[in-house]
Motif scaffolding. Structure first.
Motif, PDB file in Angstrom:
ATOM      1  N   PRO A  74      27.192 -11.148 -66.466  1.00 28.38           N
ATOM      2  CA  PRO A  74      27.467 -10.647 -65.973  1.00 28.38           C
ATOM      3  C   PRO A  74      27.460  -8.495 -65.463  1.00 28.38           C
ATOM      4  O   PRO A  74      28.245  -8.403 -64.849  1.00 28.38           O
ATOM      5  CB  PRO A  74      28.598 -10.140 -67.160  1.00 28.38           C
ATOM      6  N   GLN A  75      26.028  -8.360 -65.659  1.00 26.61           N
ATOM      7  CA  GLN A  75      25.276  -7.787 -65.109  1.00 26.61           C
ATOM      8  C   GLN A  75      24.477  -6.919 -64.065  1.00 26.61           C
ATOM      9  O   GLN A  75      24.521  -6.774 -63.218  1.00 26.61           O
ATOM     10  CB  GLN A  75      24.884  -7.189 -66.734  1.00 26.61           C
ATOM     11  N   THR A  76      23.835  -8.906 -64.108  1.00 29.11           N
ATOM     12  CA  THR A  76      23.278  -8.752 -63.103  1.00 29.11           C
ATOM     13  C   THR A  76      24.030 -10.137 -62.141  1.00 29.11           C
ATOM     14  O   THR A  76      22.609  -9.664 -61.544  1.00 29.11           O
ATOM     15  CB  THR A  76      21.355  -8.848 -63.626  1.00 29.11           C
ATOM     16  N   ASN A  77      24.379 -10.698 -62.615  1.00 32.28           N
ATOM     17  CA  ASN A  77      24.382 -11.774 -61.813  1.00 32.28           C
ATOM     18  C   ASN A  77      23.817 -12.669 -61.826  1.00 32.28           C
ATOM     19  O   ASN A  77      23.649 -13.564 -60.449  1.00 32.28           O
ATOM     20  CB  ASN A  77      25.144 -11.448 -60.292  1.00 32.28           C
ATOM     21  N   ILE A  78      22.290 -12.763 -62.335  1.00 36.51           N
ATOM     22  CA  ILE A  78      21.286 -13.897 -62.629  1.00 36.51           C
ATOM     23  C   ILE A  78      22.059 -15.183 -63.340  1.00 36.51           C
ATOM     24  O   ILE A  78      22.638 -15.376 -64.450  1.00 36.51           O
ATOM     25  CB  ILE A  78      20.113 -13.185 -63.451  1.00 36.51           C
ATOM     26  N   THR A  79      21.784 -16.492 -62.508  1.00 33.98           N
ATOM     27  CA  THR A  79      22.400 -17.345 -62.975  1.00 33.98           C
ATOM     28  C   THR A  79      20.851 -17.978 -64.135  1.00 33.98           C
ATOM     29  O   THR A  79      20.272 -17.991 -63.531  1.00 33.98           O
ATOM     30  CB  THR A  79      22.990 -18.701 -61.558  1.00 33.98           C
ATOM     31  N   ILE A  80      21.764 -19.026 -64.953  1.00 32.98           N
ATOM     32  CA  ILE A  80      21.005 -19.480 -65.955  1.00 32.98           C
ATOM     33  C   ILE A  80      21.646 -20.915 -66.335  1.00 32.98           C
ATOM     34  O   ILE A  80      22.465 -21.150 -66.675  1.00 32.98           O
ATOM     35  CB  ILE A  80      20.758 -18.576 -67.046  1.00 32.98           C
ATOM     36  N   ASP A  81      21.110 -22.350 -65.682  1.00 32.64           N
ATOM     37  CA  ASP A  81      21.303 -23.647 -65.853  1.00 32.64           C
ATOM     38  C   ASP A  81      20.920 -24.046 -67.122  1.00 32.64           C
ATOM     39  O   ASP A  81      19.547 -23.954 -67.230  1.00 32.64           O
ATOM     40  CB  ASP A  81      21.108 -24.604 -64.811  1.00 32.64           C
ATOM     41  N   TYR A  82      21.348 -23.588 -68.604  1.00 35.15           N
ATOM     42  CA  TYR A  82      21.571 -24.301 -69.326  1.00 35.15           C
ATOM     43  C   TYR A  82      21.461 -25.891 -69.559  1.00 35.15           C
ATOM     44  O   TYR A  82      21.656 -26.530 -71.380  1.00 35.15           O
ATOM     45  CB  TYR A  82      22.035 -23.237 -70.404  1.00 35.15           C
ATOM     46  N   GLY A  83      22.657 -26.580 -69.471  1.00 37.73           N
ATOM     47  CA  GLY A  83      22.492 -27.468 -69.428  1.00 37.73           C
ATOM     48  C   GLY A  83      22.243 -28.659 -68.414  1.00 37.73           C
ATOM     49  O   GLY A  83      20.285 -28.702 -68.818  1.00 37.73           O
ATOM     50  N   VAL A  84      22.039 -29.242 -67.668  1.00 34.73           N
ATOM     51  CA  VAL A  84      21.238 -30.039 -66.100  1.00 34.73           C
ATOM     52  C   VAL A  84      20.738 -28.736 -65.727  1.00 34.73           C
ATOM     53  O   VAL A  84      21.141 -28.372 -65.502  1.00 34.73           O
ATOM     54  CB  VAL A  84      22.014 -30.712 -65.668  1.00 34.73           C
ATOM     55  N   VAL A  85      19.118 -29.469 -65.805  1.00 33.72           N
ATOM     56  CA  VAL A  85      18.192 -28.201 -64.898  1.00 33.72           C
ATOM     57  C   VAL A  85      17.430 -28.583 -63.401  1.00 33.72           C
ATOM     58  O   VAL A  85      17.290 -27.389 -62.897  1.00 33.72           O
ATOM     59  CB  VAL A  85      17.092 -27.328 -65.752  1.00 33.72           C
ATOM     60  N   VAL A  86      17.133 -29.349 -63.628  1.00 31.46           N
ATOM     61  CA  VAL A  86      16.928 -30.265 -62.415  1.00 31.46           C
ATOM     62  C   VAL A  86      17.268 -31.512 -61.850  1.00 31.46           C
ATOM     63  O   VAL A  86      17.703 -32.310 -62.800  1.00 31.46           O
ATOM     64  CB  VAL A  86      14.425 -30.149 -62.427  1.00 31.46           C
TER      65      VAL A  86
END
Length: 458
Positions: A74-86
């Motif tokens: 919520p602060q940086t809008n950086i996204t992290i894929d923590y389920g399916v990755v590639v």
């Protein structure tokens, strides 16, 4: 008085009419109704839509995507894929990404920061741990997998089924001297429970030739590092009126000669969907299918499934050093594989202080118990590292991917289970897709679903 009575009577009839209208389900028609809006279900919906078929997707969650989990800071809008990755760099995946206007690149599967090996059960860092060089063993493993080309398209087995395929993978490893490859293969088989006790068939299915190729040539990775963009864009393609979110199947009727009837509870009320075909894209465990009119053949097959469990999330306030990934190993165990149930590791992410956690088990646990064990593991590690802090680790995201790998016994496999399972395609106007019919791998599931499309559209 008579006028008052007539007004009261009219009011009563109007109220009854409104109640009846509210209770009366809306009837809709479609060429295909799809149950489950995860990887396979969403892919099937987009492809059928593009082939000119009208579709309706029924999804119990409030978004499409299934095990594709993405966290937006919520602060940086950086996204992290923590389920399916590639994803695998295969034509079906390239075409799908292009169709959904998602730019992609081909790159190795990377990790953030430095990797430290630790026995997370004990909370101890393992100094000077050196993984085996897997090169020769991986080549030998690939040569074994290549003997069964039918497995590249699903569970299509030789008859009779070779003993190699139904023996525990640990025995198979010993038989062909593949020990140096176990660590890396197991790393791509998270969620498989007791890895060495899994049938070799199941390891081949999940960690086959395509995985070996991607290790060498790279994986397909969305440029925006937001895998949920796939499902957001797919939702726009399909339209909100064709995707029933937060909805549950109440009943099905597949006894008609030319169509199926699916009754669905939606947030706006009951809907009865009349469709020519039904596509099932959810795990075929009986407790998932209590509201479906399964026949004896389907019930007898699905009853044989058991499943492993897999959980994933993101944790902050760990107190652990930033930009450090901890890979769980147990040097006292065969091939140094971690003891389960437990964490596969703690992964650094693009957001400093936020750790990616992956937890596996042979059987399912309550979510609260999984979370508590993960938090206890983190505290144990930082305590043994001499890190003093009062911060309490906290989940910012969490998802259960359970049931994960559905399997049957070796005797069932040798008795022709998968021939019978594959024969369900088209039975009672119904087609089945998803990880149970191939492997929990998005790109390969899209490839498998693609093979069903000619049958569904016939």
């Amino acid at each position: 008085m008579a006028s008052l009575f007539r007004r009261m009577l009219h009011g009563t009839f109007l109220t009854l009419f409104v109640i009846a209208a509210a209770l009366s389900p809306e009837e809709v028609e479609a060429d295909v109704v799809i149950i489950g809006g995860g990887s396979s279900g969403t892919y099937a919906a987009v492809r059928l839509h593009d082939l000119g078929k009208s579709v309706i997707v029924v999804e119990q969650d409030d978004v499409l995507g299934g095990n594709t989990n993405t966290y937006v800071d919520p602060q940086t809008n950086i996204t992290i894929d923590y389920g399916v990755v590639v994803f695998h760099d295969i034509l079906v995946a390239q075409n799908y990404f292009n169709r959904l206007n998602i730019p992609f690149a081909i790159a190795p599967m990377g990790s953030y920061g430095t990797t430290t090996f630790a026995n997370l059960k004990e909370g101890e860092v393992i100094a000077n741990f050196v993984p085996s060089n897997p090169t020769n063993a991986l080549a030998a493993y690939g040569a074994q997998v290549a003997q069964y080309p039918g497995l590249g398209a699903g569970f299509f087995l030789p008859n009779p089924v070779p003993e190699d395929l139904v023996m525990p993978f640990g025995q198979f490893v010993q038989k062909y001297n593949l020990g140096d490859a176990v660590q890396i293969i197991a790393g791509f088989a998270q969620g498989y429970g007791d890895f060495l006790e899994q049938m070799t068939l199941n390891i081949f299915m999940g960690q086959g030739l395509q995985v070996l190729e991607s290790m060498q040539t790279g994986f397909l990775i969305p440029v925006h590092h937001d895998n949920h963009e796939i499902y957001d864009n797919a939702f726009q393609v399909l339209g909100s009126d064709k995707v029933l979110l937060k909805s549950k199947v109440v009943s099905t009727n597949r006894s008609f000669a030319d169509h199926v009837e699916v009754t669905v509870q939606t947030p706006s009320g009951l809907k009865v969907i009349n469709a020519n075909k039904l596509v099932m894209a959810i795990p075929p465990k009986l407790d998932n299918l209590v509201d479906f009119d399964l026949d004896g053949t389907e019930q007898s097959l699905f009853l044989q499934f058991v499943n492993t469990a897999y959980y994933t999330g993101l944790v902050r306030n760990t107190g652990l050093p930033e930009n450090t990934t901890y890979q769980n190993v147990d040097v006292a165990a065969p091939y140094s594989l971690p003891d389960l149930p437990g964490l596969y590791g703690l992964g650094a992410t693009a957001i400093p202080g936020l750790l990616d956690v992956k937890y596996g088990s042979q059987t399912a646990f309550f979510d609260d118990a999984v979370k508590a064990d993960i938090i206890a593991t983190i505290i144990r590690l930082r305590t043994n590292l001499g890190i003093q802090t009062d911060e309490e680790p906290e989940f910012v995201a969490y998802n259960s991917h359970t049931p994960f790998r559905l399997t049957v016994s070796p005797d069932d496999v040798k008795s022709g289970f998968y021939d019978k399972l594959n024969a369900l395609q088209g039975h009672l106007h119904t087609f089945w897709t998803g990880a149970t019919f191939d492997t929990p791998d998005s790109a390969l599931l899209w490839n498998f679903t693609e093979t069903l499309l000619p049958l569904i559209t016939a």
